[in-house]
Structure formats: C-alpha cells, structure tokens
Design an enzyme around this catalytic site. Structure first.
Site, PDB file in Angstrom:
ATOM      1  N   THR A 150      14.211  13.361 -11.202  1.00  0.00           N
ATOM      2  CA  THR A 150      13.099  12.693 -11.865  1.00  0.00           C
ATOM      3  C   THR A 150      13.413  12.634 -13.348  1.00  0.00           C
ATOM      4  OG1 THR A 150      10.783  12.947 -12.537  1.00  0.00           O
ATOM      5  CG2 THR A 150      11.869  14.934 -11.735  1.00  0.00           C
ATOM      6  N   GLY A 151      12.855  11.641 -14.030  1.00  0.00           N
ATOM      7  CA  GLY A 151      13.112  11.502 -15.463  1.00  0.00           C
ATOM      8  C   GLY A 151      13.475  10.071 -15.786  1.00  0.00           C
ATOM      9  N   HIS A 152      14.114   9.874 -16.905  1.00  0.00           N
ATOM     10  CA  HIS A 152      14.410   8.520 -17.385  1.00  0.00           C
ATOM     11  C   HIS A 152      15.479   7.863 -16.513  1.00  0.00           C
ATOM     12  CE1 HIS A 152      16.127   5.707 -20.604  1.00  0.00           C
ATOM     13  NE2 HIS A 152      14.985   5.212 -20.167  1.00  0.00           N
ATOM     14  N   GLY A 153      15.045   6.924 -15.692  1.00  0.00           N
ATOM     15  CA  GLY A 153      15.905   6.339 -14.665  1.00  0.00           C
ATOM     16  C   GLY A 153      17.190   5.746 -15.209  1.00  0.00           C
ATOM     17  N   ARG A 175      12.209  -4.402 -12.450  1.00  0.00           N
ATOM     18  CA  ARG A 175      13.052  -3.242 -12.822  1.00  0.00           C
ATOM     19  C   ARG A 175      13.095  -2.222 -11.683  1.00  0.00           C
ATOM     20  NH1 ARG A 175      12.160   2.601 -13.260  1.00  0.00           N
ATOM     21  NH2 ARG A 175      13.490   3.393 -14.901  1.00  0.00           N
ATOM     22  N   VAL A 176      14.287  -1.760 -11.356  1.00  0.00           N
ATOM     23  CA  VAL A 176      14.414  -0.677 -10.372  1.00  0.00           C
ATOM     24  C   VAL A 176      15.065   0.498 -11.079  1.00  0.00           C
ATOM     25  CG1 VAL A 176      15.502   0.034  -8.209  1.00  0.00           C
ATOM     26  CG2 VAL A 176      14.616  -2.294  -8.442  1.00  0.00           C
ATOM     27  N   GLY A 177      14.492   1.676 -10.893  1.00  0.00           N
ATOM     28  CA  GLY A 177      15.043   2.876 -11.518  1.00  0.00           C
ATOM     29  C   GLY A 177      16.060   3.558 -10.628  1.00  0.00           C
ATOM     30  N   ASP A 178      16.354   4.790 -10.972  1.00  0.00           N
ATOM     31  CA  ASP A 178      17.345   5.580 -10.239  1.00  0.00           C
ATOM     32  C   ASP A 178      16.863   6.018  -8.861  1.00  0.00           C
ATOM     33  OD1 ASP A 178      15.448   7.228 -11.849  1.00  0.00           O
ATOM     34  OD2 ASP A 178      16.343   8.807 -10.620  1.00  0.00           O
ATOM     35  N   THR A 233       6.978  10.860 -11.011  1.00  0.00           N
ATOM     36  CA  THR A 233       7.664  10.554  -9.751  1.00  0.00           C
ATOM     37  C   THR A 233       7.600  11.781  -8.853  1.00  0.00           C
ATOM     38  OG1 THR A 233       9.164   8.954 -10.706  1.00  0.00           O
ATOM     39  CG2 THR A 233      10.055  10.232  -8.895  1.00  0.00           C
TER      40      THR A 233
HETATM   41  N1  ASP Z   1      13.108   8.267 -12.487  1.00  0.00           N
HETATM   42  C1  ASP Z   1      11.939   7.434 -12.379  1.00  0.00           C
HETATM   43  C2  ASP Z   1      12.303   6.040 -12.809  1.00  0.00           C
HETATM   44  O1  ASP Z   1      12.962   5.904 -13.816  1.00  0.00           O
HETATM   45  C3  ASP Z   1      10.796   7.915 -13.219  1.00  0.00           C
HETATM   46  C4  ASP Z   1      10.489   9.392 -13.083  1.00  0.00           C
HETATM   47  O2  ASP Z   1      11.198  10.141 -12.476  1.00  0.00           O
HETATM   48  O3  ASP Z   1       9.457   9.817 -13.615  1.00  0.00           O
HETATM   49  O4  ASP Z   1      11.886   5.114 -12.174  1.00  0.00           O
END
Ligand code: ASP
Length: 315
Positions: free
Chosen positions: A222-225, A199-202, A171
């Site tokens: 960024t990371g696990h939404g 699916r929508v992330g953070d 991201t």
């Molecule tokens: N945070 C993003 C999501 O979960 C992914 C990412 O940051 O790499 O959609």
C-alpha cells in the site's frame, strides 16, 4: 502441516485521528473474518478473499464502498488475488459500479485464462458471471467527497499532495497461509484521490502491488502506486526473501530504497513460508492486524503491537 496465519492492512498513510479507531476496528474485524476461514480448515485464498471483502464493505477504507474519487468525481476500483501454489492470479482495474472488486478478481482467476481485465471489459465480465451492478452513489462516502474537494482546492498534482502531506490512502490487503502450507494474497483499492480517470495504480499488478509464492511467501503493498511501480516493491521483497533475508529486513530495506530512489512512501504486510509474519511502513501510520493460534495482534502507530484473543466476547 503449517500454522495458519492471516495478516491484513487498511492502508499506509497519515490516517487522521478521527479515523484511527474505525481503522483499528475494521482491520481487526477483517483479520477475524479471515482467521475464521483458516481455523475451520479453509484455504488461504478463501481467507484473504473473506478478509478483503469485509474491508471493502467498510466505508472507512478506500476499497469498494468508501473508495476515493477520480478528478471527475467517479469511482474506479482495482483489485487482485493470487494463489501461491499455482502462481495463478486474477485482477481487475478501472472497474465501475460493483460492490466487491475482490470477488470479480477471484472470478477472473478461476474462470478466465487471463491475469487482468480492465475497464468496460472487466464490467462486461462481471455481468457474464452474474455480479450485480450497483449505483456509483452507493460506493461514495462523505469522507471521499470531502477529500476530493480538499484536493481540488489545495492540489497541484496528486504526486505533490502525496509527498507533501503524506497522504496516500487506505487501500486494503491481506496475506495468509493455511494449514496445508498454501499461501495467497489479495488487495483492493479505489486508488488515490483526484487521480486522472483511467489511472491504474500498483495494486492489481502482481510483482508491484503484491505477490504470493508458496516457495517463498506473500506480500501486499500500500502507498504511492507510481513509486511502488518504479521499484517493483513486492517482488523486490520476495527476491530478498528467496536469498534468505528475513521478511522484516527485506521489507524495511525495500521501503527504505523506495524512499531513497523515488521519494515514495508506503507500507507492506509480509508472510514467509517459514512462518515469518511482519508489517513495515514509512508513512505516519498504517492500520494492520494479524491472527494466529487464537491471538489477534493489531496496531496503527509506529511500534504499536496490541493483543487480544481472536474470539472476544465483545465481538
Ligand atoms: N497503492 C494504491 C494506489 O496507488 C494506494 C494505496 O495503497 O493507498 O492506487
């Protein structure tokens, strides 16, 4: 008058060795694009938009061209931009067939009374404001196709894969302060590989995936939404900073809390209205770059901080 600064990230995840150099090059290029806007007296909003646009157009990153794929092989993108002066924001989620979701997010902010448009409604609005449709194939990179196949072969759930293999994805995001002291953030993503359609992330959710407030600062996550949602990561950092905690300590603590409470990993870039500007990540690597007073700092590995002039004859 404030000293203009821009920080960008290209995602917190394992970043395989073959993508380290392209990630370095891409984040440096984006920081330069954003800094050029600030250096010529432009606004923080325009600077973050210019930086994110650059990253969306670089297939190395999971945003715009190069977005990772849903479980059924489609491209669904999320993006957001926020103005720290007015607290106005514009976001889009689950949007298809546009090259630069960050531009559409800016249009949502400027031309609607809403904060977030999703799915077909977001695409309809794109048509209304004259953003041209592109074929899905033009957004798909070989890397994204390879990754989807790999997830399908080895995957249990996206959640397991993220945790076991430390993969999230790349991201992109930017935070900036301009010479007027105005602050902004922008983020754009294709999400996580093999996600369920819809699916929508953070990332497009203010407070979770990012925040900007002239009175405090700005964050892009960024990371696990799903983990970032659960701890409302960006606003947790902003709240700590409001109470006088330094940007670095607030970011490190919030990421440590996310690891402890929900076993989630990620990274952030943070800018304080007091001039603080930091990066922090709990994944193996995160590509980042920042530019201030003609100097560019960048890194990918933990503890790395390389420097070069913003204006470099090789660029
Ligand atoms: N945070 C993003 C999501 O979960 C992914 C990412 O940051 O790499 O959609």
């Amino acid at each position: 008058m404030a000293t203009p600064v821009i920080i960008v990230h290209g995602g917190a995840w394992t970043i395989p060795d073959n993508l380290v150099q392209p990630s370095r090059d891409g984040t440096k290029c984006a920081a330069r694009a954003g800094y050029a806007v600030l250096d010529s007296g432009g606004s923080a909003l325009d600077a973050v938009q210019a930086a994110v646009l650059e990253l969306e157009n670089d297939p190395t990153f999971d945003a715009g061209t190069g977005s990772v794929l849903t479980a059924n092989g489609d491209v669904e993108m999320d993006a957001v931009i926020m103005d720290g002066k007015t607290l106005k924001s514009g976001g889009v989620a689950c949007v298809h067939n546009i090259q630069n979701p960050i531009n559409l997010a800016r249009e949502v902010m400027e031309k609607t009374d809403h904060c977030l448009l999703v799915g077909p409604g977001a695409n309809l609005f794109a048509e209304e404001v004259g953003i041209k449709k592109v074929p899905t194939e033009s957004l798909v990179s070989d890397e994204a196709l390879r990754e989807l196949e790999c997830y399908k072969v080895y995957g249990n759930t996206v959640d397991d894969l993220f945790r076991q293999r430390g993969t999230g994805h790349d991201t992109v995001g930017a935070v900036a302060i301009d010479s007027q002291g105005n602050i902004a953030f922008g983020t754009s993503t294709g999400g996580i590989s093999c996600k369920k359609p819809g699916r929508v992330g953070d990332s497009p959710i203010i407070g979770a995936g990012g925040y900007a407030d002239n009175e405090v600062g700005a964050v892009s996550c960024t990371g696990h939404g799903e983990s970032i949602f659960k701890v409302v990561l960006a606003y947790q950092i902003i709240t700590q900073m409001k109470m006088g905690v330094s940007a670095q300590e607030a970011a490190d603590k919030a990421l440590a809390n996310m690891a402890k409470r929900v076993h989630g990993f990620g990274g952030v870039i943070v800018l304080g209205s007091n001039g603080d500007h930091i990066t922090s990540f709990t994944t193996e690597r995160m590509a980042w770059a920042w530019a201030k007073e003609g100097v560019l700092h960048h890194g990918v590995n933990p503890g790395e901080d390389l420097t070069e002039p913003v204006i470099n004859e090789n660029n």
